[in-house]
Every structure is written in structure tokens, then in C-alpha cells.
Design an enzyme around this catalytic site. Structure first.
Site, PDB file in Angstrom:
ATOM      1  N   CYS A 254      40.279  -6.732 -55.985  1.00 28.06           N
ATOM      2  CA  CYS A 254      39.538  -5.613 -55.393  1.00 28.06           C
ATOM      3  C   CYS A 254      38.088  -5.639 -55.862  1.00 28.06           C
ATOM      4  O   CYS A 254      37.677  -6.493 -56.641  1.00 28.06           O
ATOM      5  CB  CYS A 254      40.174  -4.301 -55.816  1.00 28.06           C
ATOM      6  SG  CYS A 254      40.167  -4.116 -57.594  1.00 28.06           S
TER       7      CYS A 254
ATOM      8  N   ASP B 176      62.869 -14.509 -56.946  1.00 26.18           N
ATOM      9  CA  ASP B 176      61.630 -14.407 -57.709  1.00 26.18           C
ATOM     10  C   ASP B 176      61.460 -15.526 -58.721  1.00 26.18           C
ATOM     11  O   ASP B 176      60.351 -15.898 -59.051  1.00 26.18           O
ATOM     12  CB  ASP B 176      61.576 -13.076 -58.454  1.00 26.18           C
ATOM     13  CG  ASP B 176      62.436 -13.108 -59.695  1.00 26.18           C
ATOM     14  OD1 ASP B 176      63.599 -13.521 -59.568  1.00 26.18           O
ATOM     15  OD2 ASP B 176      61.944 -12.743 -60.777  1.00 26.18           O
TER      16      ASP B 176
ATOM     17  N   ASP C 189      64.381 -20.223 -58.192  1.00 32.29           N
ATOM     18  CA  ASP C 189      64.640 -19.907 -56.788  1.00 32.29           C
ATOM     19  C   ASP C 189      63.692 -20.646 -55.853  1.00 32.29           C
ATOM     20  O   ASP C 189      63.893 -20.632 -54.641  1.00 32.29           O
ATOM     21  CB  ASP C 189      64.460 -18.403 -56.538  1.00 32.29           C
ATOM     22  CG  ASP C 189      65.472 -17.579 -57.297  1.00 32.29           C
ATOM     23  OD1 ASP C 189      66.634 -18.005 -57.331  1.00 32.29           O
ATOM     24  OD2 ASP C 189      65.100 -16.542 -57.845  1.00 32.29           O
TER      25      ASP C 189
ATOM     26  N   CYS D  34      37.595  -5.564 -59.565  1.00 33.14           N
ATOM     27  CA  CYS D  34      37.758  -6.859 -60.233  1.00 33.14           C
ATOM     28  C   CYS D  34      36.472  -7.676 -60.123  1.00 33.14           C
ATOM     29  O   CYS D  34      36.026  -8.283 -61.099  1.00 33.14           O
ATOM     30  CB  CYS D  34      38.897  -7.655 -59.599  1.00 33.14           C
ATOM     31  SG  CYS D  34      40.470  -6.803 -59.583  1.00 33.14           S
TER      32      CYS D  34
ATOM     33  N   ASP E 154      68.582 -13.129 -54.769  1.00 30.33           N
ATOM     34  CA  ASP E 154      68.745 -13.543 -56.152  1.00 30.33           C
ATOM     35  C   ASP E 154      69.009 -12.258 -56.929  1.00 30.33           C
ATOM     36  O   ASP E 154      68.726 -11.172 -56.441  1.00 30.33           O
ATOM     37  CB  ASP E 154      67.455 -14.232 -56.607  1.00 30.33           C
ATOM     38  CG  ASP E 154      67.380 -14.366 -58.101  1.00 30.33           C
ATOM     39  OD1 ASP E 154      68.338 -14.885 -58.670  1.00 30.33           O
ATOM     40  OD2 ASP E 154      66.377 -13.938 -58.693  1.00 30.33           O
TER      41      ASP E 154
END
Lengths: 49, 727
Positions: free
Chosen positions: B40, B621, B625, B43, B445
Site C-alpha cells: 500500500c 497452504d 501442497d 509501505c 488440506d
């Protein structure tokens, strides 16, 4: 007829001028970070704080 | 855990990174930094101001789209700059142009340039020729011809230049003998130019100079929107490459330490790994044992003790004592590279998916060609002269040019993507939405997806506050997940300063009767450990156990119910033990689950589903995976997911909520319906014009109106997806 010729020529010049400006903006990197530029207007300048 | 990227390198003063400095001219130097996590305006301001405070820095500018921070100044110290950015809370790495494509978005800029030229030519040519169609009767034939030649002088070069993307794509699809929209588009453009030149030369009135540039302009808008959506997916691939450019500290035979890019490591090299560092290559623990977080390899969240001489796979993170790793393979031959290859394989599977627009083209293109041949034959049989029969056939090709079809899909996808972005779903590619609309099954998951992914102390009321306090004092000194969870449960407080960490066992402080230990059951002398993972013991007192459990995300149950209401079957795959898997599955209401599934088994399972023609959405995640995410028909990763999984997934959730998944499916289905509607609209519009063209009654004015009108209609229809956010 000369009137029309002049009008067309000047319209062409104006149009090409605008096109040139856009192409320059493109090549000078002003379209590199659209997301960042959109956010940057929200940043206060230090002297305003 | 998710916060740790693949780039675990933290620069120190001693590291020499001057090889990354570039000459910026006028005695200045430039240092490019890859910043992760900036999102943003706040930042941007924080990072740019922070960097400008570093001595020697004159200017710093962050590109939010690419995450590249360009720092310029005199006598720059790269390691200091990296440390400053890291201290602000962002991951920073030197930007290695050798690995990351520094070219930027060349294609996007080219499309914009084409669009600019076509837009200018459209306005100018319409000003010349449309005036003739409204008041052209007053003009003499010679004046009209001059106007047409002038329009041609602008529009012919403009079309030839700005329609290059279509010509190139058409050439590619002709060579590979596939029907695409680009073939009829290119043909219509060239034919309309050719016919206009012929008409002008023979003093005819039906020129299509304006139509050719307008067509190009409108189609380029669709093409550019489509490109921007696809570019996001490509950006993800670039980041994956960037993650392999991490730096490591190599210890030479004489003990000197050098900072080098990981890809320069050779088998036999010694790499220093501090606590928190990720092993860049496969190797062997050379000097002693330590604790490793193997979540990349096994999916197991809790660190495991590993002895000296043990083999370590790339991607494992050191959580215990610092160690020396002797490389046994190069980066290309290590696990992360394997994963990258797996992801690539997954991408290829997906590339086989035929997008809706292409499927429409396959039906549309032969139909249109057949029609124009029929019309020409009809006129010739009816006894018309060859010239007018050819004119009618060409007019059909021009008028049926799939202008609106080119906009039909990208317009809807852009609106859908923006809407989902506001709802907290980041969609990386347009065709991911098309694929999401088709799914029949959802595979979840467990750890980190249905659950929060961090252990939480679950039998707190059973533990005396005084003991919890004392144990937490020890726990605060460690980065072990269970210790962190214990410290969280106890709340803020002081950390003991004299804590010793014993690899594979736990923490201890003091001695004799005051000896305090926090760690494994055997180390604390506890019997019957059962499901208790962490023990605390002081002197000769009886050990106290702490039990931890993973918490389910608050909206997981509601999501599962919602998905089933949408007619989807739901399954859970986890690497965890059956006992815990059964409990979690029961709580969220999933009846179909498998436990103790290894990462490659997950990927195989998804592959098997694909072979059985069950289109599956994978939500996961963990690093383990990633391969399964890449194999699935379409995939979503939570925002807390590991970097590599976020790269592998088609969509990433922003917050910790799961409910946006249901929203994404709903929007994807609605988008699919709108795309089909758009096809129908565009087709209907063209169908009204075809009889006119067949009879030779189409004027250039009608052609221009149908093109602009159908594009407008299709775009407006796409905008309908914007509303309805309340439901």
C-alpha cells in the site's frame, strides 16, 4: 478548399502531437507501475505533516 | 511459519554484496532490491523514506507492481540498505537481473503503443469519412476521392502497425493448423483495407478505412485487458525464480567466509546455516546435530532433531543450533528445483485447458468462411458480375469480424477479478475463473487451511498459573512453535536470560534443585506421555504436561456446508495422523478424508482425479501442497500460505477467512454465464448484419455502427457483474 486543407493539416498536427506525447510517456516508463502510482497520491509530503 | 520465505538469508555487516552494485553514471551507483510484502501507500512511504535515511543514498523508488526498489547514491553499502529495509519489516533480497527477467512488461507496452496509434487513427479517419456519409452528397467525386485517399494514407499504415499482435497470432495459428479468432480478424482487416483501396481507385463509395482502424482499436482493448490478467500469472513464475537467487555464506577450506549466490555452490562446499536459515541445497550436517523444520519435505509442522552426518534436503529450515552443511548437490539438483519443475509440469497440464474464447472460435471461424463462400456462389448463380459477388463475400467477412467476441471474455474477467479482489481473493489469471466455474469437487488440506496452523494450548485451566508463568519464562527464549504457543498462552512477560537450548530435547536453566527443564517427555522424566507434547519439570517436582491442539478456522464449517449446498463434494487430505484428522474432519463436517498422506501422494491423488475427469479445486497452504496445487484443475491458497504454494495456486486469499472461496465460486459461475451471454449478444448482432451483407446492402456506416454497438453492449453486460455485492 484551402480552408479545409488547412483545417485537416492542423487537426493532423494536433492529433500527432498528442500521439507523440503518449508514446513518449510510455517509453519514459510512466506506465511501468500503475498500481504504485495509484497508491502514491495517498502519501503525504513530509513538509505537510 | 508462513512468514518465512524460501529466502532465509539475513544480511549482516560482514557480508560483501558489492557485486550487486551497478554504475548509474555521474559518479553514482545503483543497487536494485527485491522487496516482498509491500502492498500500500504506507509501505511505499515507509520504505522510500527509510532507505533515504541510509548514508550515501540520494534516492530510492519502489515499484509496487514488481516489488523492485531502485536505490541510487554514492558509495552505497548494499548490506546496510538490505538491513534497513528488513528492519522495517519487509523481506529484502538483492535483485539479480541474471535470474529475473529484467525486461519488464515489454509486450504490455507494445500493446499500449499499438492502442495509441490505432486510437488516434480511428478518430482522425472517422472525422474524414463519416462526414462524407452524412453530407457526402454535396461533395464532388474528385473531392470525395481525395478525402478517401487521405483517410487511407492515415489508416493503412496505422492498421498495418497496430494490428501486428493479431497478424502474428494469426500466422502462428495458421502454421499450427488451429482455428483461432485471429485468423478471421486479420483477414477482415486486410480485406477491408484492400477493398477500400479498390473502391477509392474506382470512385466507389464503400470504403472501410475507418472500420479497419476502429476494429483494431476495439480489439486491442480486449487484448490488452487479457494481457494484464495473464501477466499476473507470469509475474508469479518470475518470483519463483527470484526465490532461487538466495545468498549463502560459504566457508572456504581456510575458514574464510564468503557471501555467494546459492547457485554457485558445488558439491563438497561448506555452507554456514544460522537458526532460521533454509538449506539452499541437499547436503549433510558436517559439524553437529540440530533441529530442523521439515515442513517442505514432510508437511510436519513440529521441528525434528537431526544428528550429525544426517542428510538434509534443500528447503529444510534450521530451528536449533547453527550448523555447517556440506553440500551434496547443486541447487539445480536439489529439492526446490524439483518442486519448481513439478509446478512447471502442472502449468503445462493447465495449458491444455482450452479457453472459452478459443472454443467459440473453433465453431465460429469455419461457419463464417462457409457462409461467405455460399453467398459468393449464390450471387454468381443468380448471374451477378464477379466483382459484386466478391464484394458481397468480402463484406460478410468484414461484418462478421469477431470484434465483440474479442472483448466478450476479457471484459467479464476484468470485472470479476476486481470484484473478487475487493472481497479478498487475488485472482492470478483470467482462465482460472473459467476453470473454477467448472469444478465438481473440492479438496482441502488440513493444517493451515481448515485450521489456523499454529498449535494452541488447550488444557490451560488444568495448569496452575504459577507453573505456567515459570514455564513461559523459559519458553519465551525459544523460537520453537510449541514454546511460542506456550508463551502466547501465558501472555506478555519477561524471558529468562540464562536459558540453554539442548538440540532435540528442549530448554533448561539453573542447576541442582533449581534445575528447570521444558521439553520432551523423556528429557523431563515424564511417564505415559500420550497426546501430551510438551513437559515442564523443576528439580525433583513431578513433571507437568502441556497439551496443544490446532484450532479450526471459525468459518471452516460454514464454508463446507455452503460448498455442499452448491452441489460440490468435499474431501480432506492431510499428512497428519488419523486420530487428529478424524477429529478435525468431524468438527468441520467432512466425511470423506484421508490421513497420513505424503506430499507426492497428494499430487498423485489430484492427478488421479483429473484422469477420472473429476474437475477439482485444491485448497492448500503448505510447501508440501505446492505440487498438488499445481496438479489440480484450479487451486486456491490462503494468504498465510508458504511462498511457493502462493505461486503455485491460481488464486490467493488475502485475510484469514475461508468464506471468500464460496464467493469466488459464485462469481466464477456468474462470470461464465455472462461470457456465454456475451457470445450470444455478439452473435445476434452479427446475425442481423449478415443478411444485409449477403444482399449487398451493407454500407460502411452500418458496419461501423454494428462494430461499435456490439462492443459497447458486451462491455455493458460485463459491468453487470460489478453490482450484486450485497447478496
Amino acid at each position: 478548399m484551402t480552408g479545409i486543407a488547412l483545417l485537416i493539416a492542423s487537426a493532423l498536427l494536433v492529433g500527432l502531437g498528442a500521439l507523440g506525447c503518449l508514446l513518449w510517456a510510455l517509453s519514459s516508463g510512466q506506465y511501468e507501475d500503475l498500481e504504485g502510482d495509484a497508491q502514491r497520491i495517498l502519501i503525504d509530503r513530509p513538509e505537510d505533516q | 511459519m508462513g512468514a518465512i520465505g524460501l529466502s532465509g538469508f539475513r544480511p549482516e555487516q560482514a557480508d560483501d554484496l558489492s557485486r550487486y552494485l551497478k554504475d548509474a553514471g555521474r559518479g553514482e551507483e545503483r543497487f536494485d532490491v527485491m522487496v516482498k510484502g509491500a502492498r500500500c501507500a504506507g509501505c511505499i512511504a515507509k520504505i522510500e523514506r527509510g532507505v533515504k535515511a541510509v548514508p550515501g543514498v540520494r534516492d530510492g523508488r519502489l515499484n509496487l507492481s514488481t516489488g523492485k526498489l531502485v536505490v541510487t547514491g554514492r558509495s552505497l553499502k548494499p548490506e546496510t540498505i538490505l538491513r534497513y529495509v528488513r528492519d522495517l519489516g519487509y523481506d529484502a533480497q538483492p535483485f539479480d537481473a541474471g535470474e529475473i527477467l529484467d525486461a519488464g512488461d515489454w509486450e504490455g507496452r507494445f500493446l499500449l503503443r499499438c492502442m495509441a496509434v490505432a486510437g488516434f487513427a480511428t478518430v482522425f479517419t472517422m472525422g474524414l469519412t463519416d462526414a462524407i456519409w452524412y453530407g457526402g452528397g454535396d461533395l464532388g467525386t474528385e473531392a470525395r476521392r481525395n478525402f478517401f485517399w487521405l483517410a487511407g494514407a492515415i489508416s493503412i499504415p496505422a492498421t498495418l502497425y497496430s494490428a501486428q499482435p493479431f497478424f502474428q497470432a494469426a500466422w502462428r495459428s495458421i502454421r499450427s493448423a488451429r482455428a483461432g479468432m485471429d485468423v478471421p480478424i486479420s483477414l477482415a482487416l486486410l480485406l477491408s483495407l484492400g477493398m477500400s483501396i479498390y473502391q477509392t481507385a474506382t470512385d466507389g463509395a464503400h470504403t472501410y478505412f475507418d472500420a479497419s482502424v476502429m476494429l483494431t482499436f476495439l480489439l486491442l482493448i480486449g487484448r490488452y485487458l487479457d494481457h494484464r490478467l495473464r501477466d499476473r500469472a507470469r509475474g508469479a513464475a518470475r518470483h519463483l525464480l527470484a526465490m532461487q537467487t538466495l545468498l549463502v555464506r560459504r566457508q572456504g577450506p581456510d575458514g574464510t567466509i564468503q557471501t555467494v549466490p546459492a547457485r554457485e555452490l558445488m558439491p563438497g562446499d561448506m555452507v554456514m546455516l544460522a537458526s532460521g536459515d533454509r538449506a539452499p541445497v541437499n547436503g549433510m550436517l558436517a559439524d553437529r546435530g540440530t533441529e530442523l523444520d521439515l515442513s517442505l519435505v514432510t508437511g510436519e509442522v513440529l521441528p525434528q532433531a537431526v544428528a550429525q552426518g544426517a542428510l538434509v534436503q534443500a528447503g529444510s529450515v534450521v530451528t536449533g543450533l547453527p550448523v555447517l552443511l556440506q553440500a551434496t548437490a547443486r541447487v539445480e539438483d536439489s529439492l526446490i528445483a524439483d518442486l519448481a519443475r513439478l509446478l512447471e509440469a502442472g502449468q503445462q497440464v493447465r495449458n491444455r485447458y482450452v479457453r472459452l474464447a478459443d472454443r467459440a472460435a473453433r465453431a465460429y471461424v469455419p461457419g463464417v468462411f462457409a457462409l461467405s463462400v455460399l453467398v459468393m456462389a449464390g450471387w454468381l448463380i443468380a448471374g451477378a458480375p464477379l466483382a459484386s459477388a466478391v464484394t458481397s463475400a468480402i463484406t460478410i467477412l468484414i461484418i462478421t469480424c469477431p470484434c465483440a467476441l474479442g472483448l466478450a471474455v476479457p471484459a467479464v474477467q476484468v470485472v470479476a477479478t476486481e470484484r473478487l479482489f475487493r472481497k479478498g481473493v487475488f485472482v492470478k489469471s483470467g482462465d482460472a475463473l473459467e476453470r473454477l466455474a467448472q469444478i465438481e469437487k473440492v479438496v482441502f488440506d488440513k493444517t493451515g487451511t481448515l485450521t489456523v496452523g499454529n498449535p494452541v494450548l488447550c488444557d490451560r485451566e488444568r495448569i496452575a498459573p504459577e507453573i505456567l508463568d515459570r514455564a513461559a519464562k523459559l519458553a519465551r527464549a525459544s523460537r520453537h512453535p510449541l514454546a511460542t504457543a506456550l508463551a502466547d498462552a501465558a501472555g506478555p512477560g519477561e524471558a529468562a536470560s540464562d536459558v540453554r537450548e539442548v538440540a532435540g530435547s528442549g530448554l533448561e536453566r539453573g542447576s541442582g534443585a533449581d534445575l528447570e527443564r521444558l521439553g520432551s517427555a523423556t528429557w523431563c522424566g515424564a511417564e505415559n506421555p500420550g497426546a501430551v507434547q510438551l513437559w515442564y519439570r523443576r528439580g525433583a517436582e513431578a513433571p507437568v504436561g502441556f497439551r496443544f491442539e490446532d484450532r479450526i478456522r471459525p468459518d471452516a464449517k460454514a464454508l463446507v456446508r455452503e460448498l455442499e449446498a452448491k452441489g460440490l463434494s468435499v474431501e480432506m487430505l492431510t499428512g497428519d495422523v488419523p486420530l487428529i484428522a478424524a477429529r478435525i474432519a468431524g468438527e468441520v463436517g467432512i466425511t470423506d478424508w484421508q490421513a497420513a498422506v505424503r506430499p507426492e501422494q497428494k499430487a498423485h491423488h489430484l492427478e488421479a482425479l483429473a484422469k477420472a475427469n473429476i474437475r477439482t479445486l485444491m485448497v492448500g497452504d503448505g510447501l508440501n501442497d505446492a505440487a498438488a496445487l499445481a496438479m489440480a484443475h484450479v487451486s486456491i491458497a490462503p494468504g498465510t500460505a508458504a511462498d511457493i504454494s502462493q505461486k503455485a495456486a491460481d488464486m490467493v486469499l488475502r485475510g484469514g477467512d475461508l468464506m471468500p472461496i464460496a464467493e469466488a465460486i459464485a462469481v466464477a459461475r456468474k462470470a461464465r454465464r455472462l461470457v456465454l451471454e456475451n457470445f450470444a449478444l455478439a452473435l445476434a448482432y452479427n446475425l442481423t448484419a449478415i443478411p444485409l451483407a449477403a444482399l449487398g446492402m451493407v454500407t460502411p456506416l452500418i458496419a461501423a455502427a454494428t462494430m461499435a454497438g456490439s462492443s459497447l453492449l458486451v462491455t455493458l453486460n460485463a459491468l453487470r457483474l460489478m453490482g450484486g455485492g450485497k447478496s
